[in-house]
Design a protein around this motif. Structure first.
Motif, short mmCIF file in Angstrom:
data_model
loop_
_atom_site.label_atom_id
_atom_site.label_comp_id
_atom_site.label_asym_id
_atom_site.label_seq_id
_atom_site.Cartn_x
_atom_site.Cartn_y
_atom_site.Cartn_z
N THR A 28 0.84 -1.19 0.00
CA THR A 28 0.00 0.00 0.00
C THR A 28 0.88 1.24 0.00
O THR A 28 1.76 1.40 0.84
CB THR A 28 -0.90 0.02 1.24
OG1 THR A 28 -1.74 -1.14 1.22
CG2 THR A 28 -1.77 1.28 1.25
N ARG A 51 -2.05 9.67 -0.95
CA ARG A 51 -2.85 8.49 -1.25
C ARG A 51 -4.32 8.83 -1.48
O ARG A 51 -4.96 8.29 -2.38
CB ARG A 51 -2.73 7.48 -0.10
CG ARG A 51 -3.67 6.29 -0.22
CD ARG A 51 -3.48 5.32 0.93
NE ARG A 51 -4.50 4.29 0.91
CZ ARG A 51 -4.50 3.23 0.10
NH1 ARG A 51 -3.53 3.06 -0.77
NH2 ARG A 51 -5.48 2.36 0.15
N ASN A 52 -4.84 9.74 -0.65
CA ASN A 52 -6.26 10.08 -0.80
C ASN A 52 -6.50 11.14 -1.85
O ASN A 52 -7.64 11.55 -2.07
CB ASN A 52 -6.85 10.51 0.54
CG ASN A 52 -6.23 11.80 1.07
OD1 ASN A 52 -5.44 12.46 0.39
ND2 ASN A 52 -6.59 12.16 2.29
N ILE A 70 -4.95 10.28 -8.91
CA ILE A 70 -4.81 8.89 -8.48
C ILE A 70 -6.16 8.21 -8.63
O ILE A 70 -7.21 8.84 -8.44
CB ILE A 70 -4.29 8.81 -7.02
CG1 ILE A 70 -3.90 7.38 -6.66
CG2 ILE A 70 -5.30 9.41 -6.05
CD1 ILE A 70 -3.08 7.30 -5.37
N ASN A 72 -9.30 5.38 -8.03
CA ASN A 72 -10.06 5.02 -6.83
C ASN A 72 -9.44 3.85 -6.08
O ASN A 72 -9.59 3.74 -4.87
CB ASN A 72 -11.50 4.69 -7.19
CG ASN A 72 -12.28 5.93 -7.61
OD1 ASN A 72 -11.94 7.04 -7.21
ND2 ASN A 72 -13.32 5.74 -8.42
N LYS A 74 -6.38 3.44 -5.66
CA LYS A 74 -5.14 3.96 -5.05
C LYS A 74 -3.92 3.17 -5.48
O LYS A 74 -2.95 3.01 -4.74
CB LYS A 74 -5.24 3.96 -3.51
CG LYS A 74 -6.55 4.49 -2.96
CD LYS A 74 -6.85 5.89 -3.43
CE LYS A 74 -8.15 6.40 -2.81
NZ LYS A 74 -8.54 7.73 -3.36
N THR A 75 -3.96 2.67 -6.73
CA THR A 75 -2.82 1.90 -7.22
C THR A 75 -2.22 2.47 -8.49
O THR A 75 -1.15 2.04 -8.91
CB THR A 75 -3.23 0.44 -7.49
OG1 THR A 75 -4.28 0.41 -8.47
CG2 THR A 75 -3.69 -0.25 -6.21
#
Length: 125
Positions: A28, A51-52, A70, A72, A74-75
């Motif tokens: 993550t 990240r958000n 980014i 949804n 988060k990758t």
């Protein structure tokens, strides 16, 4: 460790647009960034995102032209590059951190442990 795979680079004319993608896998991520490098010069910060997605920073030369985002999941991080200029020509690297960080360091290479292989962007005049 995070594996990063960039895509989307290419050869375009001044004024054109490109969208770079960086797919992350393995762990993550907390923040991701784009840097760029030309031969003989140091790798320079371009843009970063938390990240958000709530925190973003850009280097002055791309403000108003580039947008980092980014997905949804988060990758995957994107860099939408509009109104490209010849001086944007560089090898663009994606970077990620899985560690806690302070916002003040998001534009610094020091917090990013994992890097992609780079994707070439060439803008002709």
């Amino acid at each position: 460790q995070v594996q990063l795979v960039e895509s989307g680079g290419g050869l375009v004319q001044a004024g054109d647009s490109l969208r770079l993608s960086c797919a992350a896998s393995g762990r993550t991520i907390n923040a991701m960034a784009w840097f760029r490098q030309v031969p003989g010069k140091e790798r320079q910060f371009v843009a970063t995102i938390s990240r958000n997605g709530g925190t973003t920073y850009y280097t002055d030369s791309v403000k108003g032209r580039f947008t980092i985002s980014i997905d949804n999941a988060k990758t995957t991080v994107y860099l939408q590059m509009n109104s490209l200029k010849p001086e944007d020509t560089a090898l663009y690297y994606c970077a990620a951190t899985t560690k806690p960080y302070t916002n003040a360091l998001m534009m610094s290479r020091v917090i990013y442990r994992d890097w992609g292989q780079g994707t070439q962007v060439t803008v002709s005049s």
